[in-house]
Motif scaffolding. Structure first.
Motif, PDB file in Angstrom:
ATOM      1  N   ALA A 163      47.940  51.289  48.073  1.00 30.86           N
ATOM      2  CA  ALA A 163      47.712  49.898  48.481  1.00 30.86           C
ATOM      3  C   ALA A 163      49.035  49.208  48.819  1.00 30.86           C
ATOM      4  O   ALA A 163      49.132  48.461  49.807  1.00 30.86           O
ATOM      5  N   LEU A 164      50.074  49.477  48.002  1.00 28.35           N
ATOM      6  CA  LEU A 164      51.378  48.861  48.269  1.00 28.35           C
ATOM      7  C   LEU A 164      52.005  49.417  49.546  1.00 28.35           C
ATOM      8  O   LEU A 164      52.649  48.694  50.311  1.00 28.35           O
ATOM      9  N   ARG A 165      51.816  50.712  49.794  1.00 29.68           N
ATOM     10  CA  ARG A 165      52.431  51.333  50.968  1.00 29.68           C
ATOM     11  C   ARG A 165      51.783  50.847  52.248  1.00 29.68           C
ATOM     12  O   ARG A 165      52.458  50.639  53.254  1.00 29.68           O
ATOM     13  N   ARG A 166      50.466  50.644  52.221  1.00 32.74           N
ATOM     14  CA  ARG A 166      49.767  50.250  53.451  1.00 32.74           C
ATOM     15  C   ARG A 166      49.595  48.739  53.567  1.00 32.74           C
ATOM     16  O   ARG A 166      49.125  48.251  54.581  1.00 32.74           O
ATOM     17  N   PHE A 167      49.893  48.011  52.506  1.00 34.53           N
ATOM     18  CA  PHE A 167      49.653  46.563  52.463  1.00 34.53           C
ATOM     19  C   PHE A 167      48.199  46.229  52.800  1.00 34.53           C
ATOM     20  O   PHE A 167      47.906  45.314  53.559  1.00 34.53           O
ATOM     21  N   GLU A 168      47.316  47.036  52.265  1.00 31.28           N
ATOM     22  CA  GLU A 168      45.887  46.825  52.469  1.00 31.28           C
ATOM     23  C   GLU A 168      45.194  46.771  51.113  1.00 31.28           C
ATOM     24  O   GLU A 168      45.707  47.274  50.115  1.00 31.28           O
ATOM     25  N   VAL A 169      44.013  46.154  51.129  1.00 30.06           N
ATOM     26  CA  VAL A 169      43.211  46.090  49.908  1.00 30.06           C
ATOM     27  C   VAL A 169      42.629  47.464  49.636  1.00 30.06           C
ATOM     28  O   VAL A 169      41.981  48.057  50.500  1.00 30.06           O
ATOM     29  N   ASP A 170      42.909  48.004  48.459  1.00 28.77           N
ATOM     30  CA  ASP A 170      42.276  49.262  48.057  1.00 28.77           C
ATOM     31  C   ASP A 170      41.032  48.901  47.246  1.00 28.77           C
ATOM     32  O   ASP A 170      41.128  48.336  46.156  1.00 28.77           O
ATOM     33  N   TRP A 171      39.868  49.241  47.781  1.00 30.38           N
ATOM     34  CA  TRP A 171      38.626  48.796  47.151  1.00 30.38           C
ATOM     35  C   TRP A 171      38.371  49.491  45.832  1.00 30.38           C
ATOM     36  O   TRP A 171      37.651  48.964  44.983  1.00 30.38           O
ATOM     37  N   GLN A 172      38.946  50.674  45.637  1.00 32.38           N
ATOM     38  CA  GLN A 172      38.796  51.309  44.338  1.00 32.38           C
ATOM     39  C   GLN A 172      39.521  50.508  43.257  1.00 32.38           C
ATOM     40  O   GLN A 172      39.048  50.386  42.131  1.00 32.38           O
ATOM     41  N   ILE A 173      40.693  49.968  43.629  1.00 33.26           N
ATOM     42  CA  ILE A 173      41.400  49.099  42.679  1.00 33.26           C
ATOM     43  C   ILE A 173      40.582  47.850  42.377  1.00 33.26           C
ATOM     44  O   ILE A 173      40.484  47.404  41.224  1.00 33.26           O
ATOM     45  N   ALA A 174      39.959  47.294  43.412  1.00 37.45           N
ATOM     46  CA  ALA A 174      39.120  46.106  43.201  1.00 37.45           C
ATOM     47  C   ALA A 174      37.933  46.428  42.304  1.00 37.45           C
ATOM     48  O   ALA A 174      37.557  45.641  41.423  1.00 37.45           O
ATOM     49  N   LEU A 175      37.329  47.603  42.529  1.00 40.58           N
ATOM     50  CA  LEU A 175      36.169  47.992  41.712  1.00 40.58           C
ATOM     51  C   LEU A 175      36.576  48.247  40.265  1.00 40.58           C
ATOM     52  O   LEU A 175      35.795  48.025  39.342  1.00 40.58           O
ATOM     53  N   ILE A 176      37.798  48.737  40.060  1.00 34.73           N
ATOM     54  CA  ILE A 176      38.281  48.928  38.694  1.00 34.73           C
ATOM     55  C   ILE A 176      38.613  47.582  38.047  1.00 34.73           C
ATOM     56  O   ILE A 176      38.281  47.317  36.884  1.00 34.73           O
ATOM     57  N   ALA A 177      39.248  46.721  38.845  1.00 33.46           N
ATOM     58  CA  ALA A 177      39.744  45.461  38.285  1.00 33.46           C
ATOM     59  C   ALA A 177      38.626  44.502  37.911  1.00 33.46           C
ATOM     60  O   ALA A 177      38.745  43.733  36.937  1.00 33.46           O
ATOM     61  N   ALA A 178      37.516  44.534  38.660  1.00 30.92           N
ATOM     62  CA  ALA A 178      36.456  43.550  38.423  1.00 30.92           C
ATOM     63  C   ALA A 178      35.843  43.648  37.027  1.00 30.92           C
ATOM     64  O   ALA A 178      35.820  42.650  36.282  1.00 30.92           O
ATOM     65  N   PRO A 179      35.346  44.828  36.598  1.00 28.03           N
ATOM     66  CA  PRO A 179      34.782  44.880  35.231  1.00 28.03           C
ATOM     67  C   PRO A 179      35.830  44.672  34.151  1.00 28.03           C
ATOM     68  O   PRO A 179      35.522  44.098  33.088  1.00 28.03           O
ATOM     69  N   ILE A 180      37.086  45.102  34.438  1.00 34.27           N
ATOM     70  CA  ILE A 180      38.148  44.867  33.447  1.00 34.27           C
ATOM     71  C   ILE A 180      38.402  43.361  33.302  1.00 34.27           C
ATOM     72  O   ILE A 180      38.539  42.838  32.187  1.00 34.27           O
ATOM     73  N   GLY A 181      38.443  42.663  34.432  1.00 30.79           N
ATOM     74  CA  GLY A 181      38.649  41.218  34.371  1.00 30.79           C
ATOM     75  C   GLY A 181      37.518  40.511  33.645  1.00 30.79           C
ATOM     76  O   GLY A 181      37.742  39.588  32.848  1.00 30.79           O
ATOM     77  N   LEU A 182      36.271  40.953  33.911  1.00 35.56           N
ATOM     78  CA  LEU A 182      35.126  40.340  33.228  1.00 35.56           C
ATOM     79  C   LEU A 182      35.172  40.615  31.726  1.00 35.56           C
ATOM     80  O   LEU A 182      34.820  39.745  30.912  1.00 35.56           O
ATOM     81  N   GLU A 183      35.602  41.816  31.344  1.00 33.69           N
ATOM     82  CA  GLU A 183      35.684  42.133  29.918  1.00 33.69           C
ATOM     83  C   GLU A 183      36.772  41.291  29.239  1.00 33.69           C
ATOM     84  O   GLU A 183      36.581  40.797  28.111  1.00 33.69           O
ATOM     85  N   LEU A 184      37.914  41.110  29.912  1.00 36.44           N
ATOM     86  CA  LEU A 184      38.963  40.252  29.353  1.00 36.44           C
ATOM     87  C   LEU A 184      38.459  38.820  29.199  1.00 36.44           C
ATOM     88  O   LEU A 184      38.762  38.142  28.203  1.00 36.44           O
ATOM     89  N   LEU A 185      37.670  38.365  30.206  1.00 32.77           N
ATOM     90  CA  LEU A 185      37.096  37.019  30.112  1.00 32.77           C
ATOM     91  C   LEU A 185      36.137  36.910  28.923  1.00 32.77           C
ATOM     92  O   LEU A 185      36.134  35.929  28.180  1.00 32.77           O
ATOM     93  N   ARG A 186      35.325  37.963  28.725  1.00 35.14           N
ATOM     94  CA  ARG A 186      34.395  37.939  27.583  1.00 35.14           C
ATOM     95  C   ARG A 186      35.148  37.942  26.259  1.00 35.14           C
ATOM     96  O   ARG A 186      34.761  37.248  25.315  1.00 35.14           O
ATOM     97  N   GLN A 187      36.209  38.739  26.196  1.00 37.81           N
ATOM     98  CA  GLN A 187      36.997  38.748  24.958  1.00 37.81           C
ATOM     99  C   GLN A 187      37.560  37.351  24.673  1.00 37.81           C
ATOM    100  O   GLN A 187      37.536  36.872  23.530  1.00 37.81           O
ATOM    101  N   ALA A 188      38.050  36.708  25.744  1.00 31.33           N
ATOM    102  CA  ALA A 188      38.640  35.378  25.555  1.00 31.33           C
ATOM    103  C   ALA A 188      37.580  34.362  25.145  1.00 31.33           C
ATOM    104  O   ALA A 188      37.790  33.551  24.217  1.00 31.33           O
ATOM    105  N   LEU A 189      36.414  34.390  25.811  1.00 30.36           N
ATOM    106  CA  LEU A 189      35.341  33.461  25.459  1.00 30.36           C
ATOM    107  C   LEU A 189      34.817  33.731  24.055  1.00 30.36           C
ATOM    108  O   LEU A 189      34.505  32.803  23.291  1.00 30.36           O
ATOM    109  N   GLY A 190      34.711  35.018  23.719  1.00 28.77           N
ATOM    110  CA  GLY A 190      34.218  35.362  22.386  1.00 28.77           C
ATOM    111  C   GLY A 190      35.149  34.872  21.298  1.00 28.77           C
ATOM    112  O   GLY A 190      34.710  34.369  20.255  1.00 28.77           O
TER     113      GLY A 190
END
Length: 449
Positions: A163-190
């Motif tokens: 992603a850094l080399r091509r300066f493009e969005v890597d959708w696999q990174i986005a797919l990994i980041a989304a549930p991780i971000g939601l889990e961090l949000l749940r931990q914070a809310l909890g």
């Protein structure tokens, strides 16, 4: 409102960390079991095959996934079985596969039982996870979703570098980041509002938090992997069916020119010496060709196949006159059995052409059918010249003499595999028996609309 009988600490012989690790492992097993059970249903599997789904399919998908997930939330609330609660991964997964509204519906289904147990943040959080998955689906290529696998986290560094080399969005990174971000949000809310307002698996150390994040990501990736394997398997089966149909069609198409060539050669030889006989042959041939053109079925009943053979024999009887005798011994219970179309004509033609055509005096062909141990048996017997051992071996071998029997043999193996048999028994000077054995089958009833 339900009173939640929470069992936060688990069995006393395990530490809190061991309980959390066990819960994560069991949670992955629960997710895999639910995904495997759902994909066994034909309607659910068919929904996965298409990316453009009508509302009815999205609703079926959401209900099919939402019901077992909501039961998992209920089991947590009533039995303290935390491993069955996937109220984050479930709605996110539904949104990712079937769109934001399906994800939101699954979020409502898993959130309502928790809301009834005073977990007031459960519904908005689960619905938000569904919309997050659906929004990501709207943005990223659909095939990128299906490439999301349980082993994707092992390639995180490679995805980041690409992603850094091509300066493009890597959708696999986005797919990994989304549930991780939601889990961090749940931990914070909890932690902010307490476990009684939003269920979460509390991680008291950084490495436990990493395990929880990986567990959440795998809870999304494992069902996608299972469902994608089912999609690939289904597509391979469809391609295999198309390939088999193409091979059968190709082999069937070889028969007609072969038969047509032989008949035209016979007509050519009769035009000067017996013009009236040649005219009758042309009429019979036109009737047979009209029948072949009308029928595009690969399979027919034995009754229809025998009718086609009769039309062929009409042509041969005109050629040979009274010197050719044809008899039949057909068992009535075999007439409805299904056989490949144009499978008998090459056998009869072989008996006449190679057995009787050069024999001095008259010849006889007997067509006999029976049922034996789950097989439909059809025999073509002649009292012609017979075949030597070498001729028998050559008749069924590709590249050997003639293509009629080779074609029949190959068609049978394409259609039935090892469950059929074409055998030749012959005694030179006495005759030949061609024996065809195929599995019994009947056509389904064709009801008018």
């Amino acid at each position: 409102m339900l009173d939640s009988p929470r069992v936060p600490h688990g069995p006393t012989f395990l530490s809190a960390n061991q309980v959390l690790l066990t819960t994560l492992l069991v949670q992955l097993a629960v997710v895999a079991v639910v995904a495997t059970m759902l994909v066994r249903f034909w309607r659910f599997r068919r929904i996965l095959l298409s990316e453009r789904r009508p509302w009815s399919d999205r609703l079926v998908f959401a209900v099919a996934l939402g019901v077992p997930l909501s039961l998992g939330v209920v089991s947590r609330l009533l039995l303290g079985y935390n491993a069955a609660d996937v109220s984050l991964a479930g709605p996110f997964l539904a949104g990712l596969i079937a769109g934001p509204y399906a994800g939101a519906l699954v979020g409502v289904m898993v959130g309502l039982p928790a809301f009834a147990a005073h977990e007031i943040i459960a519904v908005p959080f689960a619905v938000g996870c569904g919309f997050a998955g659906g929004g990501l689906r709207e943005l990223c290529p659909k095939e990128a979703i299906w490439h999301f696998s349980p082993f994707v986290f092992t390639r995180v560094l490679r995805y980041l570098w690409a992603a850094l080399r091509r300066f493009e969005v890597d959708w696999q990174i986005a797919l990994i980041a989304a549930p991780i971000g939601l889990e961090l949000l749940r931990q914070a809310l909890g932690r902010r509002f307490g476990e009684e307002r939003l269920f979460y698996l509390p991680a008291d150390s950084p490495w436990l938090l990493v395990l929880v994040l990986v567990g959440t990501m795998l809870s999304v990736a494992i069902p996608i992997k299972i469902w994608n394997n089912a999609r690939i398997e289904h597509k391979l089966e469809e391609q295999e069916k198309l390939l088999m149909a193409a091979r059968i069609q190709s082999l069937t198409n070889q028969i007609n020119p072969h038969f047509l060539f032989n008949t035209l050669a016979s007509i050519s030889s009769l035009i000067r010496s017996q013009p009236e006989t040649a005219r009758l042959l042309i009429i019979r041939l036109s009737m047979l060709l009209r029948r072949l053109l009308r029928s595009q079925d690969h399979f027919v009943t034995l009754r229809d196949e025998l009718s086609a053979v009769d039309e062929y024999l009409d042509i041969e009887c005109v050629r040979f006159g009274a010197s050719l005798q044809v008899d039949k011994d057909i068992a009535p219970d075999t007439l409805a059995q299904v056989v490949p179309s144009m499978i008998l004509q090459p056998l009869v033609e072989n008996s006449i052409k190679h057995g009787l055509a050069n024999k001095i005096g008259g010849g006889r062909v007997l067509i006999r059918s029976s049922r034996y141990r789950g097989q439909t048996v059809v025999e073509v017997i002649d009292n012609g010249l017979g075949m030597t051992r070498e001729q028998i071996d050559s008749a069924l071998t590709r590249g050997g003499r003639g293509i009629g029997l080779q074609n029949v043999n190959e068609r049978l193996h394409v259609i039935y595999g090892a469950h059929c048999r074409l055998s030749i028994h012959s005694i030179p000077g006495e005759g030949t028996l061609l024996r065809l054995e195929i599995p019994e089958a009947v056509l389904p009833d064709r009801r008018s609309a």
